[in-house]
Enzyme design. Structure first.
Site, PDB file in Angstrom:
ATOM      1  N   HIS A  58     -20.373 -42.149 -19.920  1.00 18.90           N
ATOM      2  CA  HIS A  58     -21.228 -42.631 -18.835  1.00 18.90           C
ATOM      3  C   HIS A  58     -22.006 -41.468 -18.227  1.00 18.90           C
ATOM      4  CE1 HIS A  58     -22.700 -45.562 -16.137  1.00 18.90           C
ATOM      5  NE2 HIS A  58     -22.064 -45.127 -15.067  1.00 18.90           N
ATOM      6  N   HIS A  70     -26.321 -44.194 -10.757  1.00 17.64           N
ATOM      7  CA  HIS A  70     -26.088 -44.451 -12.181  1.00 17.64           C
ATOM      8  C   HIS A  70     -26.396 -45.900 -12.504  1.00 17.64           C
ATOM      9  CE1 HIS A  70     -21.834 -46.146 -11.509  1.00 17.64           C
ATOM     10  NE2 HIS A  70     -22.223 -45.721 -10.323  1.00 17.64           N
ATOM     11  N   CYS A 159     -27.333 -46.455 -19.579  1.00 12.74           N
ATOM     12  CA  CYS A 159     -27.209 -45.400 -18.578  1.00 12.74           C
ATOM     13  C   CYS A 159     -27.797 -44.072 -19.049  1.00 12.74           C
ATOM     14  CB  CYS A 159     -25.747 -45.227 -18.172  1.00 12.74           C
ATOM     15  SG  CYS A 159     -24.640 -44.757 -19.544  1.00 12.74           S
TER      16      CYS A 159
END
Length: 228
Positions: A58, A70, A159
């Protein structure tokens, strides 16, 4: 039952798409050598943060004041407008359902919630990207402007696309590109096509699959063969 099957399938896709074996050079060891961990240096506004999560790697942009912007898939904004429910930490189930519905948000969380107990790598992609990083304040400003509900695509808007757009001005996903190259290599390998055909015939002849599935079982390996 169908939802459980789709959830399981998405888990497997996430694990394949973001597992370290598909990570673009530099390797995880090299990343650790070429970048800093958050515990060894003070985070600066505009830093690109990277953490390994349960199903994927991530990414986020540090905004200052211990907060990170994010992009993360999330079904909750579709189900409720209650800001308190939406702001709770995104669980894996919420995330996977968001992927299925192609719904995501660019949200702000505390660093600890973003990291979810994993070590944080700082600006590790600076060594992989061709583009030079933008000024830190511009990076953070871009991230803040994108805070909202957004469409999601595992391959085309995840992401990593978010953070590379913010920091380098170009939305790309190195992991996704590597994964697609891996899939292409499988398609080009005629052994995998023959194995697919063999398994399709076995499933038709021995497992008792309905005759209506015969055409798809044969068409899929034929298509792979033609694409190889």
């Amino acid at each position: 039952m169908m939802l459980d099957s789709l959830t399981y399938l998405l888990e497997r896709v996430f694990m394949l798409a973001h597992f370290n074996i598909f990570s673009l050079i530099p390797s995880e060891k090299e990343k650790l050598e070429n970048c800093c961990e958050a515990s060894t240096r003070v985070l600066q506004r505009g830093d690109l943060l990277e953490v390994p999560r349960t199903l994927f790697t991530h990414f986020g942009i540090y905004l200052g004041d211990n907060k990170v912007a994010h992009l993360i898939p999330d079904i909750m904004p579709v189900l409720t407008s209650d800001a308190r429910q939406i702001q709770k930490m995104v669980t894996n189930k919420r995330l996977l359902l968001g992927v299925l519905c192609k719904k995501a948000t660019v949200r702000v969380d505390f660093v600890e919630d973003f990291a979810y107990g994993s070590p944080i790598l700082i600006n590790s992609m600076d060594h992989s990207m061709k583009e030079r990083p933008l000024a830190n304040e511009e990076v953070a400003g871009r991230a803040e402007m994108l805070i909202d509900k957004v469409p999601y695509s595992l391959m085309w808007n995840n992401c990593e696309h978010f953070v590379t757009y913010c920091r380098y001005g170009s939305a790309v996903s190195l992991q996704t590109e590597k994964f697609l190259e891996f899939l292409k290599s499988i398609i080009r390998d005629q052994r995998s096509v023959l194995l697919t055909a063999f398994l399709g015939l076995v499933s038709i002849g021995c497992v008792g699959i309905a005759p209506a599935t015969t055409l798809p079982a044969l068409l899929i390996p034929f298509t792979l063969w033609m694409a190889s």
